[in-house]
Write an enzyme that holds these catalytic residues in place. Sequence first.
Site, PDB file in Angstrom:
ATOM      1  N   CYS A  96      36.680 -19.557   6.008  1.00  0.00           N
ATOM      2  CA  CYS A  96      36.869 -18.953   7.322  1.00  0.00           C
ATOM      3  C   CYS A  96      38.077 -19.589   8.001  1.00  0.00           C
ATOM      4  O   CYS A  96      38.176 -20.814   8.077  1.00  0.00           O
ATOM      5  CB  CYS A  96      35.616 -19.157   8.166  1.00  0.00           C
ATOM      6  SG  CYS A  96      35.826 -18.791   9.914  1.00  0.00           S
ATOM      7  N   GLU A  97      38.994 -18.770   8.483  1.00  0.00           N
ATOM      8  CA  GLU A  97      40.205 -19.313   9.086  1.00  0.00           C
ATOM      9  C   GLU A  97      39.965 -19.901  10.477  1.00  0.00           C
ATOM     10  O   GLU A  97      40.823 -20.611  11.004  1.00  0.00           O
ATOM     11  CB  GLU A  97      41.293 -18.253   9.161  1.00  0.00           C
ATOM     12  CG  GLU A  97      41.024 -17.109  10.121  1.00  0.00           C
ATOM     13  CD  GLU A  97      42.173 -16.109  10.167  1.00  0.00           C
ATOM     14  OE1 GLU A  97      42.364 -15.505  11.226  1.00  0.00           O
ATOM     15  OE2 GLU A  97      42.858 -15.923   9.147  1.00  0.00           O
ATOM     16  N   HIS A  98      38.824 -19.621  11.076  1.00  0.00           N
ATOM     17  CA  HIS A  98      38.556 -20.123  12.424  1.00  0.00           C
ATOM     18  C   HIS A  98      38.063 -21.567  12.428  1.00  0.00           C
ATOM     19  O   HIS A  98      38.392 -22.337  13.327  1.00  0.00           O
ATOM     20  CB  HIS A  98      37.531 -19.219  13.120  1.00  0.00           C
ATOM     21  CG  HIS A  98      38.009 -17.824  13.312  1.00  0.00           C
ATOM     22  ND1 HIS A  98      37.175 -16.722  13.233  1.00  0.00           N
ATOM     23  CD2 HIS A  98      39.249 -17.327  13.542  1.00  0.00           C
ATOM     24  CE1 HIS A  98      37.876 -15.624  13.426  1.00  0.00           C
ATOM     25  NE2 HIS A  98      39.125 -15.955  13.613  1.00  0.00           N
ATOM     26  N   HIS A  99      37.242 -21.923  11.423  1.00  0.00           N
ATOM     27  CA  HIS A  99      36.680 -23.280  11.390  1.00  0.00           C
ATOM     28  C   HIS A  99      36.935 -23.991  10.058  1.00  0.00           C
ATOM     29  O   HIS A  99      36.542 -25.134   9.882  1.00  0.00           O
ATOM     30  CB  HIS A  99      35.164 -23.228  11.632  1.00  0.00           C
ATOM     31  CG  HIS A  99      34.790 -22.584  12.928  1.00  0.00           C
ATOM     32  ND1 HIS A  99      34.347 -21.271  12.999  1.00  0.00           N
ATOM     33  CD2 HIS A  99      34.813 -23.039  14.201  1.00  0.00           C
ATOM     34  CE1 HIS A  99      34.100 -20.955  14.260  1.00  0.00           C
ATOM     35  NE2 HIS A  99      34.376 -22.000  15.006  1.00  0.00           N
ATOM     36  N   GLN A 137      36.241 -12.052   7.004  1.00  0.00           N
ATOM     37  CA  GLN A 137      35.647 -11.120   6.043  1.00  0.00           C
ATOM     38  C   GLN A 137      36.181  -9.710   6.217  1.00  0.00           C
ATOM     39  O   GLN A 137      36.377  -8.978   5.236  1.00  0.00           O
ATOM     40  CB  GLN A 137      34.122 -11.147   6.169  1.00  0.00           C
ATOM     41  CG  GLN A 137      33.406 -10.304   5.119  1.00  0.00           C
ATOM     42  CD  GLN A 137      31.894 -10.459   5.190  1.00  0.00           C
ATOM     43  OE1 GLN A 137      31.395 -11.520   5.546  1.00  0.00           O
ATOM     44  NE2 GLN A 137      31.167  -9.409   4.860  1.00  0.00           N
ATOM     45  N   HIS A 165      27.997 -17.032   6.162  1.00  0.00           N
ATOM     46  CA  HIS A 165      29.067 -17.834   6.748  1.00  0.00           C
ATOM     47  C   HIS A 165      28.518 -19.181   7.213  1.00  0.00           C
ATOM     48  O   HIS A 165      27.640 -19.235   8.071  1.00  0.00           O
ATOM     49  CB  HIS A 165      29.695 -17.093   7.935  1.00  0.00           C
ATOM     50  CG  HIS A 165      30.449 -15.865   7.528  1.00  0.00           C
ATOM     51  ND1 HIS A 165      31.826 -15.756   7.643  1.00  0.00           N
ATOM     52  CD2 HIS A 165      30.030 -14.684   6.990  1.00  0.00           C
ATOM     53  CE1 HIS A 165      32.207 -14.572   7.202  1.00  0.00           C
ATOM     54  NE2 HIS A 165      31.133 -13.900   6.808  1.00  0.00           N
ATOM     55  N   CYS A 167      29.929 -21.288   9.020  1.00  0.00           N
ATOM     56  CA  CYS A 167      30.240 -21.564  10.428  1.00  0.00           C
ATOM     57  C   CYS A 167      29.127 -21.057  11.332  1.00  0.00           C
ATOM     58  O   CYS A 167      28.950 -21.554  12.453  1.00  0.00           O
ATOM     59  CB  CYS A 167      31.587 -20.955  10.823  1.00  0.00           C
ATOM     60  SG  CYS A 167      31.708 -19.173  10.565  1.00  0.00           S
TER      61      CYS A 167
END
Length: 207
Positions: A96-99, A137, A165, A167
């Site tokens: 995941c690019e956010h976390h 995703q 996920h 996260c």
Amino acid sequence: MEHSFNGDEGGYQRIERFDKESTQKISDHYKEILSLLGEDNTREGLEKTPIRVAKAMQFLLQGYDQNPEDMLRAAMFQEDYKQMVIVKDIEIYSMCEHHMLPFIGKAHVGYIPNGYITGLSKIARVVDAFARRLQVQERLTTQIKECIQDTLNPLGVAVVIEAQHLCMQMRGVQKQHSITTTSDFTGAFERVATREEFIRLISSKLS
């Protein structure tokens, strides 16, 4: 370029390639991160952790160095077949690019040829090439669809991804059993009957 040989696994020898300069730079940053988190990065258990993480991240994100379109073109064959070709239950391991935490699941990919087919393993390789990048995703689903559509020019492409996920499971709402499903379709799969047939086939279990 550093080569790491990890032995014979499943009939082939996996070779990991790491750029020495990049590996060292990434390792130095992780060493600093450990210190900022309150750890003693000189203790025995963490002494080699920065270099291990540097290599692991390069492996997990190796998709940036791969060209999915070339993968498909490498095994394109003329074939007069115009029924669904489905490769389902393709394992996905992405970040995941956010976390920068993993999301793990399965992709189901189908297409209807229009003069050309590709090697079945190439579909899985395309999925992996896009998954091995920092992702969301939704974008991953669309990238796989667009790559197959633009390269093979089939009558239609269908992609469904189901993933968990970390996260969501390890932080945030901490819902351990939630599954996220995304889908994208082109051409013939935009027709309800064709799409429903695809969903039925990826949902069925062979006896």
